[in-house]
Design an enzyme around this catalytic site. Sequence first.
Site, PDB file in Angstrom:
ATOM      1  N   HIS A  23      47.759  34.841  49.600  1.00 48.49           N
ATOM      2  CA  HIS A  23      48.374  33.577  50.032  1.00 48.49           C
ATOM      3  C   HIS A  23      49.016  33.702  51.426  1.00 48.49           C
ATOM      4  O   HIS A  23      48.792  32.875  52.300  1.00 48.49           O
ATOM      5  CB  HIS A  23      49.484  33.176  49.043  1.00 48.49           C
ATOM      6  CG  HIS A  23      49.034  33.075  47.622  1.00 48.49           C
ATOM      7  ND1 HIS A  23      48.297  32.015  47.134  1.00 48.49           N
ATOM      8  CD2 HIS A  23      49.232  33.914  46.567  1.00 48.49           C
ATOM      9  CE1 HIS A  23      48.055  32.204  45.845  1.00 48.49           C
ATOM     10  NE2 HIS A  23      48.601  33.338  45.474  1.00 48.49           N
ATOM     11  N   ASP A  49      59.216  37.864  51.600  1.00 43.47           N
ATOM     12  CA  ASP A  49      59.805  38.336  50.330  1.00 43.47           C
ATOM     13  C   ASP A  49      58.850  39.359  49.703  1.00 43.47           C
ATOM     14  O   ASP A  49      58.282  39.144  48.635  1.00 43.47           O
ATOM     15  CB  ASP A  49      60.074  37.173  49.363  1.00 43.47           C
ATOM     16  CG  ASP A  49      58.806  36.467  48.901  1.00 43.47           C
ATOM     17  OD1 ASP A  49      58.779  36.004  47.739  1.00 43.47           O
ATOM     18  OD2 ASP A  49      57.827  36.399  49.675  1.00 43.47           O
TER      19      ASP A  49
HETATM   20  O1  RIB Z   1      52.872  30.992  45.591  1.00 47.54           O
HETATM   21  C1  RIB Z   1      52.521  32.136  46.350  1.00 47.54           C
HETATM   22  C2  RIB Z   1      53.688  32.610  47.147  1.00 47.54           C
HETATM   23  O2  RIB Z   1      54.736  33.048  46.291  1.00 47.54           O
HETATM   24  C3  RIB Z   1      53.360  33.830  48.025  1.00 47.54           C
HETATM   25  O3  RIB Z   1      54.155  33.795  49.165  1.00 47.54           O
HETATM   26  C4  RIB Z   1      53.744  34.992  47.157  1.00 47.54           C
HETATM   27  O4  RIB Z   1      54.103  36.146  47.936  1.00 47.54           O
HETATM   28  C5  RIB Z   1      54.965  34.441  46.487  1.00 47.54           C
HETATM   29  O5  RIB Z   1      56.067  34.619  47.374  1.00 47.54           O
HETATM   30 CA    CA Z   2      55.575  35.717  49.713  1.00 51.98          CA
END
Ligand code: RIB
Ligand code: CA
Length: 295
Positions: free
Chosen positions: A233, A8
């Site tokens: 992340h 995303d």
């Molecule tokens: O909580 C972090 C996640 O949420 C990551 O994947 C960031 O891109 C959002 O999608």
């Molecule tokens: Ca993400």
Amino acid sequence: MKVLLDVDPGVDDAMMLLLALGNQSIDVLGITTVCGNVGILKATENALKITAAAGSQVAVYRGASRPLSGKCMHATGIHGQDGLGDSHLPKPMNKPERTKAAQAISEMAENQRLSIVATGPLTNIAMFLDSYPDMAKRIERIFLMGGVYCPKSTGNVTPFAEFNFYCDPEAADRVMASGIEIVAAGLDVTMDGRCAVDCSMLAKMRGIKTAKASTACKIISNPVSRQSIFHLHDVFALFAMLHPEIFESRTCRVRVETAGKQRGRSIASFGIGNIKVLSKVNAEMFQEKLLRGLS
Ligand code: RIB
Ligand code: CA
């Protein structure tokens, strides 16, 4: 290893894509997009911008425009209005494929066992499992970013819930209960500041004279200057596949709360199960793999 990337994009999704595309140790069969950080049209356009910037021919398939139930929430405050750190990368020339994500995943898994790196809400993966239940056995392993597993850590949307699981808790619970081998990177490791991009890491990235590093710097420089640090992340999910040796993990089963105050909370029962949640990272190795992956 045949790999599907479900994203995303999102700044950290984009960093993950740049590191995955062209990596010689994996064969990326496709990219599927899902609503999350931004809406589905922007997520898909951003995936196309990244494949173009990476000089990649990998096909992009549009996925779910909303979660299995409820409505989509976005995170443009973190990722910028364009979802890519307000970097305003050139409009992509290439278009998404006509096939939708769930069908595309089934076609990719038809001829070979498929590994999946999933870094957004798990809507596409849940829809694939629901539409093609007999194909779950064609999935080798899912490396995902989502949840938070250490009791001392908190969520980033509510005290209980991490964003991807909060956006679509039904899908997260469906995937975590599927029986497929899963490696999950939760906030308890991905919030490790030693693995984030701050001004000193950004300076090192700027010193790498490649197209990938230049694109990465364009995408992440505004978020770093606005937020002084940007957590990667989603890169943890990719590195859990490419470089498992830099992590420690714990085995468990996971269920996800789908309603009420604790909606999106990941509840782990440790000791048995098909899920490994990352518990520790070798930060020096993480940084070294990040810089080498952009070189
Ligand atoms: O909580 C972090 C996640 O949420 C990551 O994947 C960031 O891109 C959002 O999608
Ligand atoms: Ca993400």
